[in-house]
Design a protein around this motif. Structure first.
Motif, PDB file in Angstrom:
ATOM      1  N   THR A   6       0.843  -1.199   0.000  1.00 31.64           N
ATOM      2  CA  THR A   6       0.000   0.000   0.000  1.00 31.64           C
ATOM      3  C   THR A   6       0.876   1.245   0.000  1.00 31.64           C
ATOM      4  O   THR A   6       2.092   1.175   0.214  1.00 31.64           O
ATOM      5  CB  THR A   6      -0.908   0.021   1.239  1.00 31.64           C
ATOM      6  OG1 THR A   6      -0.084   0.102   2.407  1.00 31.64           O
ATOM      7  CG2 THR A   6      -1.780  -1.223   1.303  1.00 31.64           C
ATOM      8  N   HIS A   7       0.216   2.370  -0.231  1.00 29.50           N
ATOM      9  CA  HIS A   7       0.938   3.650  -0.256  1.00 29.50           C
ATOM     10  C   HIS A   7       1.587   3.925   1.095  1.00 29.50           C
ATOM     11  O   HIS A   7       2.733   4.388   1.168  1.00 29.50           O
ATOM     12  CB  HIS A   7      -0.039   4.775  -0.624  1.00 29.50           C
ATOM     13  CG  HIS A   7       0.597   6.127  -0.712  1.00 29.50           C
ATOM     14  ND1 HIS A   7       1.499   6.447  -1.707  1.00 29.50           N
ATOM     15  CD2 HIS A   7       0.493   7.232   0.077  1.00 29.50           C
ATOM     16  CE1 HIS A   7       1.910   7.695  -1.535  1.00 29.50           C
ATOM     17  NE2 HIS A   7       1.316   8.192  -0.460  1.00 29.50           N
ATOM     18  N   ALA A   8       0.878   3.630   2.167  1.00 25.40           N
ATOM     19  CA  ALA A   8       1.412   3.875   3.511  1.00 25.40           C
ATOM     20  C   ALA A   8       2.628   2.996   3.782  1.00 25.40           C
ATOM     21  O   ALA A   8       3.613   3.444   4.386  1.00 25.40           O
ATOM     22  CB  ALA A   8       0.336   3.625   4.558  1.00 25.40           C
ATOM     23  N   GLU A  13       8.496   2.491   4.327  1.00 18.81           N
ATOM     24  CA  GLU A  13       9.737   1.849   3.899  1.00 18.81           C
ATOM     25  C   GLU A  13      10.752   2.882   3.412  1.00 18.81           C
ATOM     26  O   GLU A  13      11.939   2.804   3.714  1.00 18.81           O
ATOM     27  CB  GLU A  13       9.440   0.837   2.790  1.00 18.81           C
ATOM     28  CG  GLU A  13      10.639   0.069   2.324  1.00 18.81           C
ATOM     29  CD  GLU A  13      11.151  -0.953   3.323  1.00 18.81           C
ATOM     30  OE1 GLU A  13      12.337  -1.296   3.253  1.00 18.81           O
ATOM     31  OE2 GLU A  13      10.359  -1.387   4.183  1.00 18.81           O
ATOM     32  N   LEU A  14      10.293   3.873   2.632  1.00 18.22           N
ATOM     33  CA  LEU A  14      11.188   4.922   2.153  1.00 18.22           C
ATOM     34  C   LEU A  14      11.720   5.774   3.299  1.00 18.22           C
ATOM     35  O   LEU A  14      12.872   6.197   3.288  1.00 18.22           O
ATOM     36  CB  LEU A  14      10.473   5.790   1.125  1.00 18.22           C
ATOM     37  CG  LEU A  14      10.286   5.156  -0.247  1.00 18.22           C
ATOM     38  CD1 LEU A  14       9.423   6.057  -1.126  1.00 18.22           C
ATOM     39  CD2 LEU A  14      11.606   4.887  -0.908  1.00 18.22           C
ATOM     40  N   ALA A  15      10.873   6.040   4.291  1.00 20.25           N
ATOM     41  CA  ALA A  15      11.309   6.831   5.440  1.00 20.25           C
ATOM     42  C   ALA A  15      12.358   6.076   6.254  1.00 20.25           C
ATOM     43  O   ALA A  15      13.262   6.688   6.829  1.00 20.25           O
ATOM     44  CB  ALA A  15      10.116   7.184   6.313  1.00 20.25           C
ATOM     45  N   ALA A  16      12.256   4.757   6.286  1.00 19.67           N
ATOM     46  CA  ALA A  16      13.191   3.953   7.071  1.00 19.67           C
ATOM     47  C   ALA A  16      14.550   3.833   6.377  1.00 19.67           C
ATOM     48  O   ALA A  16      15.557   3.570   7.032  1.00 19.67           O
ATOM     49  CB  ALA A  16      12.609   2.570   7.311  1.00 19.67           C
ATOM     50  N   THR A  17      14.603   4.019   5.066  1.00 24.44           N
ATOM     51  CA  THR A  17      15.854   3.843   4.324  1.00 24.44           C
ATOM     52  C   THR A  17      16.375   5.174   3.795  1.00 24.44           C
ATOM     53  O   THR A  17      16.593   5.336   2.616  1.00 24.44           O
ATOM     54  CB  THR A  17      15.660   2.863   3.154  1.00 24.44           C
ATOM     55  OG1 THR A  17      14.625   3.380   2.320  1.00 24.44           O
ATOM     56  CG2 THR A  17      15.275   1.483   3.625  1.00 24.44           C
TER      57      THR A  17
END
Length: 56
Positions: A6-8, A13-17
């Protein structure tokens, strides 16, 4: 079949990497060389156009 994230989940995932790798010296040289070549070719184009204009 696999589920689409999902978008969330993608946002999380992007925020974590948020690891930013620095450019290698050779990459910096390649970028600089490309920019210098592009600017030099633009200058050549302007000079040639000034010396030999197209009279259409």
């Amino acid at each position: 079949m696999s589920q689409q994230p999902t978008h969330a989940e993608l946002k999380q995932e992007l925020a974590a990497t948020k690891v930013v790798e620095p450019l290698l010296p050779i990459e910096k040289k390649l970028i600089a060389g490309s920019l210098i070549t592009g600017i030099a070719l633009l200058v050549v184009l302007v000079v040639v156009n000034h010396l030999f204009p197209l009279n259409v």
